[in-house]
Write a protein that holds these residues in place. Structure first.
Motif, PDB file in Angstrom:
ATOM      1  N   TYR A  71       0.884  -1.270   0.125  1.00 42.75           N
ATOM      2  CA  TYR A  71      -0.042  -0.190  -0.036  1.00 42.75           C
ATOM      3  C   TYR A  71       0.796   1.180   0.051  1.00 42.75           C
ATOM      4  CZ  TYR A  71      -2.827  -3.831   1.767  1.00 42.75           C
ATOM      5  OH  TYR A  71      -3.244  -5.032   2.287  1.00 42.75           O
ATOM      6  N   PRO A  72       1.655   1.546  -0.988  1.00 41.97           N
ATOM      7  CA  PRO A  72       2.443   2.535  -0.889  1.00 41.97           C
ATOM      8  C   PRO A  72       1.794   3.827  -0.927  1.00 41.97           C
ATOM      9  CG  PRO A  72       2.349   1.706  -3.154  1.00 41.97           C
ATOM     10  CD  PRO A  72       1.627   0.877  -2.448  1.00 41.97           C
ATOM     11  N   GLU A  73       0.688   4.153  -1.129  1.00 39.20           N
ATOM     12  CA  GLU A  73       0.004   5.381  -1.231  1.00 39.20           C
ATOM     13  C   GLU A  73      -0.266   5.719   0.227  1.00 39.20           C
ATOM     14  OE1 GLU A  73      -2.530   2.131  -2.034  1.00 39.20           O
ATOM     15  OE2 GLU A  73      -1.109   2.866  -3.060  1.00 39.20           O
ATOM     16  N   LEU A  74      -0.519   4.765   1.084  1.00 43.08           N
ATOM     17  CA  LEU A  74      -0.780   4.892   2.475  1.00 43.08           C
ATOM     18  C   LEU A  74       0.759   5.554   3.255  1.00 43.08           C
ATOM     19  CD1 LEU A  74      -2.820   1.981   3.576  1.00 43.08           C
ATOM     20  CD2 LEU A  74      -3.705   4.478   3.082  1.00 43.08           C
ATOM     21  N   THR A  75       0.462   6.892   3.681  1.00 35.25           N
ATOM     22  CA  THR A  75       1.918   7.402   4.226  1.00 35.25           C
ATOM     23  C   THR A  75       1.852   6.718   5.852  1.00 35.25           C
ATOM     24  OG1 THR A  75       0.660   9.184   5.158  1.00 35.25           O
ATOM     25  CG2 THR A  75       1.617   9.665   3.181  1.00 35.25           C
ATOM     26  N   HIS A  76       3.126   6.969   6.317  1.00 36.61           N
ATOM     27  CA  HIS A  76       3.489   6.496   7.759  1.00 36.61           C
ATOM     28  C   HIS A  76       2.656   7.291   8.366  1.00 36.61           C
ATOM     29  CE1 HIS A  76       5.683   4.649  11.090  1.00 36.61           C
ATOM     30  NE2 HIS A  76       5.682   5.878  11.488  1.00 36.61           N
ATOM     31  N   GLU A  77       2.494   8.711   8.351  1.00 32.82           N
ATOM     32  CA  GLU A  77       1.702   9.525   9.029  1.00 32.82           C
ATOM     33  C   GLU A  77       0.228   9.230   9.119  1.00 32.82           C
ATOM     34  OE1 GLU A  77       0.399  14.081   7.957  1.00 32.82           O
ATOM     35  OE2 GLU A  77       2.401  14.000   9.048  1.00 32.82           O
ATOM     36  N   ALA A  78      -0.401   8.800   7.954  1.00 35.86           N
ATOM     37  CA  ALA A  78      -1.829   8.518   7.876  1.00 35.86           C
ATOM     38  C   ALA A  78      -1.899   7.064   8.629  1.00 35.86           C
ATOM     39  CB  ALA A  78      -2.303   8.296   6.556  1.00 35.86           C
ATOM     40  N   LEU A  79      -1.053   6.008   8.643  1.00 34.34           N
ATOM     41  CA  LEU A  79      -1.099   4.814   9.371  1.00 34.34           C
ATOM     42  C   LEU A  79      -1.021   5.099  10.777  1.00 34.34           C
ATOM     43  CD1 LEU A  79       0.852   2.783   6.736  1.00 34.34           C
ATOM     44  CD2 LEU A  79      -1.752   2.441   7.162  1.00 34.34           C
ATOM     45  N   MET A  80      -0.242   6.070  11.227  1.00 31.85           N
ATOM     46  CA  MET A  80      -0.066   6.227  12.675  1.00 31.85           C
ATOM     47  C   MET A  80      -1.180   6.852  13.225  1.00 31.85           C
ATOM     48  SD  MET A  80       2.613   5.028  14.251  1.00 31.85           S
ATOM     49  CE  MET A  80       2.714   5.901  15.527  1.00 31.85           C
ATOM     50  N   ARG A  81      -2.113   7.775  12.411  1.00 28.38           N
ATOM     51  CA  ARG A  81      -3.268   8.398  12.604  1.00 28.38           C
ATOM     52  C   ARG A  81      -4.382   7.338  12.996  1.00 28.38           C
ATOM     53  NH1 ARG A  81      -5.275  13.165  13.700  1.00 28.38           N
ATOM     54  NH2 ARG A  81      -7.530  13.467  12.815  1.00 28.38           N
ATOM     55  N   ASP A  82      -4.601   6.478  12.057  1.00 31.51           N
ATOM     56  CA  ASP A  82      -5.709   5.759  12.095  1.00 31.51           C
ATOM     57  C   ASP A  82      -5.383   4.123  11.467  1.00 31.51           C
ATOM     58  OD1 ASP A  82      -8.200   7.482  12.197  1.00 31.51           O
ATOM     59  OD2 ASP A  82      -7.146   8.516  10.291  1.00 31.51           O
ATOM     60  N   MET A  83      -6.259   3.413  12.095  1.00 30.66           N
ATOM     61  CA  MET A  83      -6.046   1.986  11.644  1.00 30.66           C
ATOM     62  C   MET A  83      -6.713   1.871  10.270  1.00 30.66           C
ATOM     63  SD  MET A  83      -7.900  -1.207  13.428  1.00 30.66           S
ATOM     64  CE  MET A  83      -9.678  -0.532  13.487  1.00 30.66           C
ATOM     65  N   TYR A  84      -6.428   1.039   9.501  1.00 32.66           N
ATOM     66  CA  TYR A  84      -7.006   0.990   8.099  1.00 32.66           C
ATOM     67  C   TYR A  84      -7.433  -0.481   8.037  1.00 32.66           C
ATOM     68  CZ  TYR A  84      -5.860   5.518   6.168  1.00 32.66           C
ATOM     69  OH  TYR A  84      -5.677   6.714   6.086  1.00 32.66           O
ATOM     70  N   VAL A  85      -8.598  -0.621   7.137  1.00 29.30           N
ATOM     71  CA  VAL A  85      -8.836  -1.990   6.743  1.00 29.30           C
ATOM     72  C   VAL A  85      -8.793  -1.990   5.178  1.00 29.30           C
ATOM     73  CG1 VAL A  85     -10.776  -3.708   6.380  1.00 29.30           C
ATOM     74  CG2 VAL A  85     -10.350  -2.658   8.550  1.00 29.30           C
ATOM     75  N   VAL A  86      -8.351  -2.631   4.623  1.00 23.76           N
ATOM     76  CA  VAL A  86      -8.280  -2.797   3.049  1.00 23.76           C
ATOM     77  C   VAL A  86      -8.971  -4.093   2.443  1.00 23.76           C
ATOM     78  CG1 VAL A  86      -6.815  -2.825   1.043  1.00 23.76           C
ATOM     79  CG2 VAL A  86      -5.918  -1.914   3.120  1.00 23.76           C
TER      80      VAL A  86
END
Length: 154
Positions: A71-86
């Motif tokens: 998931y290269p479009e997901l930044t580390h900052e975004a991932l630290m802010r929120d959990m994601y389900v793909v």
């Protein structure tokens, strides 16, 4: 001699618990990307994995290099802010929407689904999610993983 990339490591689980299933082990599952350095996150994810008797979910810590490859479009900052389900269609669900997707797939959480889908309630759920997520490293400072709480505390 060429070498193939190493398979993703099993996502960390609570001490003494089974490793979490990875996307490689469950290629048809939705992928939950969570903060594997957060004690609250890892504890809740281990519980969800245990309840996922249908094998509908796979798990990756945001700190696993496999996340960047997948998931290269997901930044580390975004991932630290929120959990994601793909999901299997490649759509991203973040924060409270990710929790809603998890609840839909884990039978033990189905009683929560009607509340999570109440019309016009997602802003409230997202606000509640944000309150916990922004403070997650402050809740268990005494039981931090390698001092990560002190690194991320606000």
């Amino acid at each position: 001699m060429t070498t193939s990339p190493a398979p993703p490591q099993a996502a960390p689980a609570q001490a003494g618990a089974r490793p979490l299933p990875t996307p490689t082990e469950r290629p048809k599952a939705e992928v939950v990307v969570f903060d594997g350095h957060c004690q609250i996150c890892t504890g809740q994810i281990a519980r969800v994995a245990q309840w996922d008797t249908g094998g509908r979910l796979a798990f990756l810590s945001l700190h696993d290099p496999e996340v960047g490859r997948r998931y290269p479009e997901l930044t580390h900052e975004a991932l630290m802010r929120d959990m994601y389900v793909v999901d299997r269609k490649g759509r991203y669900h973040r924060g409270a929407a990710a929790l809603r997707e998890i609840a839909r797939r884990v039978p033990r959480l189905w009683p929560l689904v009607p509340f999570l889908y109440l019309p016009f309630s997602m802003p409230l759920w997202q606000w509640l999610y944000r309150q916990v997520a922004d403070r997650r490293y402050q809740f268990n400072r005494d039981e931090c993983d390698g001092g990560s709480c002190h690194l991320h505390g606000r």
